[in-house]
Design a protein around this motif. Sequence first.
Motif, mmCIF file in Angstrom:
data_model
loop_
_atom_site.group_PDB
_atom_site.id
_atom_site.type_symbol
_atom_site.label_atom_id
_atom_site.label_comp_id
_atom_site.label_asym_id
_atom_site.label_seq_id
_atom_site.Cartn_x
_atom_site.Cartn_y
_atom_site.Cartn_z
ATOM 1 N N GLU A 48 0.861 -0.933 0.695
ATOM 2 C CA GLU A 48 -0.200 0.146 0.270
ATOM 3 C C GLU A 48 0.827 1.394 -0.069
ATOM 4 O OE1 GLU A 48 -2.596 -0.350 -0.117
ATOM 5 O OE2 GLU A 48 -2.884 -2.306 -0.514
ATOM 6 N N SER A 51 2.154 6.628 3.888
ATOM 7 C CA SER A 51 1.770 8.568 3.356
ATOM 8 C C SER A 51 3.170 9.829 4.204
ATOM 9 C CB SER A 51 0.399 8.850 4.035
ATOM 10 O OG SER A 51 0.400 8.290 5.411
ATOM 11 N N GLU A 52 3.446 8.187 5.685
ATOM 12 C CA GLU A 52 4.059 9.783 5.811
ATOM 13 C C GLU A 52 5.155 8.093 7.458
ATOM 14 O OE1 GLU A 52 4.212 13.119 9.528
ATOM 15 O OE2 GLU A 52 2.662 12.224 9.332
ATOM 16 N N ALA A 103 2.715 5.119 8.688
ATOM 17 C CA ALA A 103 0.881 6.059 8.138
ATOM 18 C C ALA A 103 0.696 4.972 7.119
ATOM 19 C CB ALA A 103 0.615 7.165 8.307
ATOM 20 N N CYS A 104 0.211 3.818 6.946
ATOM 21 C CA CYS A 104 -0.155 3.469 6.012
ATOM 22 C C CYS A 104 -1.482 2.898 5.684
ATOM 23 C CB CYS A 104 0.075 2.070 5.504
ATOM 24 S SG CYS A 104 0.348 1.218 3.794
ATOM 25 N N ASN A 105 -2.438 3.987 4.314
ATOM 26 C CA ASN A 105 -3.539 3.447 4.582
ATOM 27 C C ASN A 105 -4.401 3.894 6.344
ATOM 28 O OD1 ASN A 105 -3.741 2.572 2.504
ATOM 29 N ND2 ASN A 105 -3.794 0.413 2.940
ATOM 30 N N GLU A 106 -4.285 5.780 6.016
ATOM 31 C CA GLU A 106 -4.945 6.711 8.225
ATOM 32 C C GLU A 106 -5.120 5.225 9.029
ATOM 33 O OE1 GLU A 106 -8.783 7.999 6.966
ATOM 34 O OE2 GLU A 106 -8.773 8.120 5.106
ATOM 35 N N THR A 107 -3.280 4.394 8.943
ATOM 36 C CA THR A 107 -3.447 3.621 9.759
ATOM 37 C C THR A 107 -1.784 3.676 10.681
ATOM 38 O OG1 THR A 107 -4.928 1.973 9.840
ATOM 39 C CG2 THR A 107 -3.416 1.086 11.519
ATOM 40 N N TRP A 108 -1.444 4.172 12.125
ATOM 41 C CA TRP A 108 -0.281 3.793 12.093
ATOM 42 C C TRP A 108 0.548 2.472 12.366
ATOM 43 C CZ3 TRP A 108 2.947 8.340 11.440
ATOM 44 C CH2 TRP A 108 2.714 9.078 10.661
#
Length: 159
Positions: A48, A51-52, A103-108
């Motif tokens: 995926e 994002s951060e 942070a990947c798919n709005e999960t840390w």
Amino acid sequence: MTTVIIFLFPISSSIVLANPTVEKVTIDPAVPLPRSTITFNATILSNENISEVRLLVQECRENLCFVYGYNVSMEKTTNDTYEAKCTLKQDEATKIKYYLMIACNETWFTSNITSIPLAVEVKNNTTQDPHDPPSIPGFEIILVVCAIALVFLWKRKRI
């Protein structure tokens, strides 16, 4: 029964591969000194979009860590590699602890905590440590001579 196992295998393997995996983290220098700047490079595998990535570093001595740590944003350098620099500030630190937050798919996701010992700086005898008070050479000799003189004077008075 065989078809059920065949269909379940791809589903379960895709769930495992969806979580980002920290393949390796390298630091430069490999054995840093206290108050030095360290470069962290992390290879993170994920199916995926990430994002951060944040690097969290804490300086420690023996079994006690300093209150303030570092929360540094890592920059993407290649497809799977992220980089960040961190400058240590504590003279008394003997090791650092660090981990990554991804942070990947709005999960840390949080990686394991890694502890690295710091190098001990060898002090040169020609320089004086600014924290040590200056010594006065020969001052102790004067005290010893005075003590011996007092002993002789005390024995003379007794005779």
